[in-house]
Design an enzyme around this catalytic site. Structure first.
Site, PDB file in Angstrom:
ATOM      1  N   GLU A 107       7.406 -15.489 -11.524  1.00 36.27           N
ATOM      2  CA  GLU A 107       6.830 -13.978 -10.951  1.00 36.27           C
ATOM      3  C   GLU A 107       6.333 -12.865 -12.146  1.00 36.27           C
ATOM      4  OE1 GLU A 107       8.907 -11.694  -8.417  1.00 36.27           O
ATOM      5  OE2 GLU A 107      10.717 -12.176  -9.520  1.00 36.27           O
ATOM      6  N   HIS A 139      15.609 -36.748  -7.902  1.00 39.46           N
ATOM      7  CA  HIS A 139      15.163 -38.461  -6.465  1.00 39.46           C
ATOM      8  C   HIS A 139      13.753 -37.815  -6.684  1.00 39.46           C
ATOM      9  CE1 HIS A 139      18.838 -39.562  -5.295  1.00 39.46           C
ATOM     10  NE2 HIS A 139      19.526 -38.451  -6.106  1.00 39.46           N
ATOM     11  N   ARG A 170       4.936  -0.628  -6.148  1.00 44.53           N
ATOM     12  CA  ARG A 170       5.014  -1.361  -4.757  1.00 44.53           C
ATOM     13  C   ARG A 170       3.887  -1.740  -5.598  1.00 44.53           C
ATOM     14  NH1 ARG A 170       7.722   1.761  -0.602  1.00 44.53           N
ATOM     15  NH2 ARG A 170       7.283   0.243   0.581  1.00 44.53           N
ATOM     16  N   ASN A 173      -2.294   2.541   5.755  1.00 44.74           N
ATOM     17  CA  ASN A 173      -1.064   1.048   5.604  1.00 44.74           C
ATOM     18  C   ASN A 173      -0.740   0.203   6.411  1.00 44.74           C
ATOM     19  OD1 ASN A 173      -0.808   2.513   2.963  1.00 44.74           O
ATOM     20  ND2 ASN A 173       1.422   2.735   3.136  1.00 44.74           N
ATOM     21  N   GLY A 174      -0.730  -0.845   6.359  1.00 48.83           N
ATOM     22  CA  GLY A 174      -0.413  -2.083   7.763  1.00 48.83           C
ATOM     23  C   GLY A 174      -1.579  -2.495   8.235  1.00 48.83           C
ATOM     24  N   TRP A 204      -3.112  -2.540  -1.612  1.00 48.12           N
ATOM     25  CA  TRP A 204      -2.805  -3.799  -2.169  1.00 48.12           C
ATOM     26  C   TRP A 204      -3.646  -4.676  -0.567  1.00 48.12           C
ATOM     27  CZ3 TRP A 204      -0.489  -8.097   0.601  1.00 48.12           C
ATOM     28  CH2 TRP A 204      -0.181  -9.550  -0.582  1.00 48.12           C
ATOM     29  N   GLU A 225      16.986 -18.392  -8.332  1.00 43.40           N
ATOM     30  CA  GLU A 225      17.079 -17.116  -8.536  1.00 43.40           C
ATOM     31  C   GLU A 225      16.582 -17.042  -9.769  1.00 43.40           C
ATOM     32  OE1 GLU A 225      16.294 -14.417  -7.224  1.00 43.40           O
ATOM     33  OE2 GLU A 225      15.886 -12.691  -9.028  1.00 43.40           O
ATOM     34  N   CYS A 237       0.816  -1.346   0.195  1.00 45.24           N
ATOM     35  CA  CYS A 237       0.067  -0.243   0.103  1.00 45.24           C
ATOM     36  C   CYS A 237       0.890   1.172  -0.291  1.00 45.24           C
ATOM     37  CB  CYS A 237      -0.942   0.122   1.450  1.00 45.24           C
ATOM     38  SG  CYS A 237      -2.019  -1.274   1.337  1.00 45.24           S
ATOM     39  N   LYS A 268       5.918  -4.882  -4.572  1.00 41.77           N
ATOM     40  CA  LYS A 268       7.608  -4.215  -4.313  1.00 41.77           C
ATOM     41  C   LYS A 268       8.314  -4.512  -3.189  1.00 41.77           C
ATOM     42  CE  LYS A 268      11.388  -3.390  -5.794  1.00 41.77           C
ATOM     43  NZ  LYS A 268      11.999  -4.739  -6.878  1.00 41.77           N
ATOM     44  N   LYS A 297      12.454 -15.247 -10.961  1.00 47.56           N
ATOM     45  CA  LYS A 297      12.046 -14.435 -12.320  1.00 47.56           C
ATOM     46  C   LYS A 297      11.235 -14.737 -12.933  1.00 47.56           C
ATOM     47  CE  LYS A 297      13.674 -11.772 -10.401  1.00 47.56           C
ATOM     48  NZ  LYS A 297      13.552 -11.476  -9.294  1.00 47.56           N
TER      49      LYS A 297
HETATM   50  C1  F6R Z   1      11.586 -11.218  -6.328  1.00 48.71           C
HETATM   51  C2  F6R Z   1      11.927  -9.792  -5.533  1.00 48.71           C
HETATM   52  C3  F6R Z   1      11.523 -10.303  -3.872  1.00 48.71           C
HETATM   53  C4  F6R Z   1      11.930  -9.679  -2.632  1.00 48.71           C
HETATM   54  C5  F6R Z   1      11.312  -9.644  -1.442  1.00 48.71           C
HETATM   55  C6  F6R Z   1      12.208  -9.079  -0.235  1.00 48.71           C
HETATM   56  O1  F6R Z   1      11.687 -10.356  -7.585  1.00 48.71           O
HETATM   57  O2  F6R Z   1      11.677  -8.820  -5.316  1.00 48.71           O
HETATM   58  O3  F6R Z   1      11.585 -11.356  -4.009  1.00 48.71           O
HETATM   59  O4  F6R Z   1      13.432  -9.740  -2.762  1.00 48.71           O
HETATM   60  O5  F6R Z   1      10.410  -9.536  -1.464  1.00 48.71           O
HETATM   61  O6  F6R Z   1      12.278  -7.728  -0.633  1.00 48.71           O
HETATM   62  P1  F6R Z   1      13.553  -7.308  -0.037  1.00 48.71           P
HETATM   63  O7  F6R Z   1      14.980  -7.572  -0.726  1.00 48.71           O
HETATM   64  O8  F6R Z   1      13.153  -5.456  -0.173  1.00 48.71           O
HETATM   65  O9  F6R Z   1      13.144  -7.290   1.689  1.00 48.71           O
END
Ligand code: F6R
Length: 600
Positions: free
Chosen positions: A484, A500, A27, A99-100, A73, A477, A2, A595, A481
């Site tokens: 998502e 396995h 975000r 927010n929260g 959100w 990773e 949010c 984000k 990527k």
């Molecule tokens: C994936 C991504 C998320 C963040 C995770 C942690 O592309 O961006 O998996 O890495 O939400 O976020 P931070 O690094 O801001 O604590």
């Protein structure tokens, strides 16, 4: 997640709010709204969906020099216009954005709001209704606000307007970020300075459980007991241009391309005199003192932590455990005598990581945050901070922050090793310079990755990434990527583990992407590729120069053995980008994602 924007001043607030909310789009959100107060009363516009739709809905003839806006959100209640903020109290005197998460939502509803008909399913509405109920008893808005805050449990950043008083925004926060921006005859409120950089770069931090009274020409911070707090403003060092896409179609592509620049910036920032590394002595001491390091992170940052563990163990000889933040409390390991906690977080706001920080601080353990946002919650609350210098990362999928995290972890590991007197041949800054050039070679070959992405992912519903050793961390990773942003179900597997169980999923045409950058695992990972190819998989091998075979799909420029993740991840980012692009996905704002994940 949010976002909040507020404005009070001499101009019309509508566009400032909408522009600010647009800056917070990155975000992640599912609905949005603004409230603008003028002589005719409070004007509220809300939509489920994007800010563009909100813009269309807003009546352009409405003008008002005080307003609040929000991107939501969903946590309590589905994403809908009705659940979108701002929310109003029963009499409509009070309008609020939040927010929260209010943890004692049900208790407050049952104890204080039995006679109030709630209009939404949100925890936010109970806050504004509670304020009104308390106001009816006290006849004093500030006192009602204060009493409400003492009753709330959980996290909040709040902007409140009393429509009887067009000269004041009431603001408060606990555990959720919120700033007040200072202007010339106006002031703004924002959950992220990025939202209001166009208006001002001077900000005042708000601490948990403080109330801020924001007028157009005055900002007063109070503790909950009414004591006035003086606090200096700081200048937000974000270049507004860094928050624009420029000629790029997507922020993600821009941020992938920025990686060599970020690595060079890190070299510059961490270069000391006479070949030393520039790091805070206190961090050096804390690292030296630790008998075990606990890395805490989520998502992509967790994947960077897995690589960081190798650096610290191999170079500095300190044992390291890497933990997913959201699991740490439930599976807390037996801690060593002198632990050091390292929190890796691009945003510095991840609630899961913060919960661990609160817990380990209470136990008296030192903490270092590695973040892209100094001044963020995790940065402020830890003992020490290392800055990533990656510039704002706007695309939800993290790219340049991941490589910056790995680069900074390499520097930290070498600095600790040197401080401990471990003789090392490895010069991290020189090797990172080679990495930056290798990254450029890769980002210059986008057409090649677009072609491979088409071949591998055009029609598939699932995909596997395999690697061993260091490459195993990168394939995790790579899978994150891809899933998502393209919504292809993807897994990153240890090459040897596939047989396995999971190899049962391989059928004709299943994409399997293997990374091979380490000599000691080169033959074994190639053996795993043969195993899946024999079962019909559509295979792709990305290898490092020196280890390549003629049949490999792509050969990476050579870099130091330890730093290969910084290079092998770039094709994976580009493959995911093009896979998402060709599937018409919203690359920068994938569905359901945020984000900055500010709720646990
Ligand atoms: C994936 C991504 C998320 C963040 C995770 C942690 O592309 O961006 O998996 O890495 O939400 O976020 P931070 O690094 O801001 O604590």
């Amino acid at each position: 997640m949010c976002g909040i924007v507020g404005y009070i001043g001499g101009n019309d607030s509508k566009d400032i709010l909408l522009n600010g909310l647009e800056k917070l789009e990155y975000r992640g959100y599912d609905s949005a709204g603004i409230a603008v107060l003028n002589d005719s009363g409070m004007n509220i516009f809300k939509v489920k969906g994007r800010i563009a739709a909100l813009r269309e809905k807003v009546d352009t003839s409405v003008q008002g020099s005080i307003g609040i806006g929000h991107t939501r959100w969903a946590t309590h209640g589905e994403p809908s216009e009705n659940n979108a903020h701002p929310h109003q109290s029963a009499s409509a005197q009070f309008t609020l954005v939040h927010n929260g998460v209010i943890e004692n939502y049900y208790e407050i509803r049952d104890e204080y709001l039995q006679n109030v008909e709630l209009k939404s399913e949100t925890d936010t509405e109970i806050v504004v209704q509670l304020i009104e109920q308390l106001y009816l008893n006290t006849n004093d808005v500030l006192e009602a606000f204060r009493q409400a805050l003492t009753l709330l449990k959980g996290s909040y950043a709040i902007g409140l307007i009393d429509n009887q008083n067009p000269n004041l925004i009431y603001v408060a926060k606990n555990k959720s970020p919120l700033l007040v921006g200072l202007g010339d005859d106006f002031n703004v409120v924002a959950s992220d300075a990025m939202a209001t950089l166009k208006e001002t770069n001077r900000y005042v931090e708000i601490e948990d459980k403080e109330i801020v009274l924001v007028q157009k020409d005055r900002v007063e911070i109070q503790k909950l007991d009414g004591t006035v707090v003086e606090r200096e403003a700081y200048v937000a060092e974000i270049d507004a241009a860094d928050t624009e896409k420029g000629t790029y179609p997507h922020f993600m592509l821009k941020e992938i391309d920025e990686q060599p620049i970020v690595i060079r910036k890190i070299i510059q920032e961490y270069q000391g005199e006479d070949d030393t590394l520039r790091l805070d002595d206190n961090i050096r001491e804390a690292m030296k003192k630790a008998d075990r390091i606990y890395i805490i992170a989520a998502g992509t940052s967790y994947h960077a932590g897995l690589v960081g563990k190798q650096f610290i163990e191999r170079l500095a000889d300190i044992p390291v455990e890497v933990h997913i933040a959201s699991e740490f409390s439930y599976n807390m390991p037996l801690l060593s005598e002198k632990p050091l906690f390292i929190f890796i977080s691009q945003s510095g706001e991840t609630a899961d990581s913060r919960a661990v920080l609160v817990q380990t601080k209470a136990l008296g353990h030192p903490a270092l945050t590695i973040t892209n946002v100094p001044g963020s919650t995790l940065s402020r609350e830890a003992d020490y901070t290392l800055h990533l210098h990656a510039g704002p990362e706007i695309a939800v999928a993290s790219t340049k922050a991941y490589t910056a995290q790995i680069a900074v972890l390499a520097i930290l590991a070498v600095d600790t090793a040197r401080a401990k007197g471990n003789g090392l041949e490895f010069d991290p800054l020189q090797e990172l310079g080679i990495v930056a050039s290798a990254m450029e070679t890769l980002t210059d070959q986008k057409e090649e990755f677009e072609r491979i992405a088409k071949e591998m992912f055009e029609t598939t519903r699932n995909a596997f990434f395999i690697g061993r050793g260091m490459d195993y961390f990168v394939v995790q990773e790579a899978a994150l990527k891809l899933k998502e942003i393209s919504y292809i179900q993807a897994e990153g597997f240890a090459g040897g583990e596939l047989k396995h169980g999971t190899i049962a999923l391989i059928e004709e045409g299943t994409p399997v992407i293997a990374i091979s950058t380490q000599e000691n695992v080169n033959l074994s990972i190639r053996g795993n590729v043969q195993e899946v190819a024999a079962r019909g998989a559509n295979t792709c091998v990305v290898s490092m120069k020196g280890l390549e075979k003629d049949s490999d799909t792509f050969v990476l420029p050579q870099v130091h053995d330890l730093l290969t993740p910084l290079v092998s991840v770039v094709p994976m980012q580009l493959l995911s980008y093009y896979a998402a692009l060709h599937r018409d996905c919203d690359v920068d704002k994938p569905r359901n994602l945020a984000k900055s994940v500010t709720v646990e």
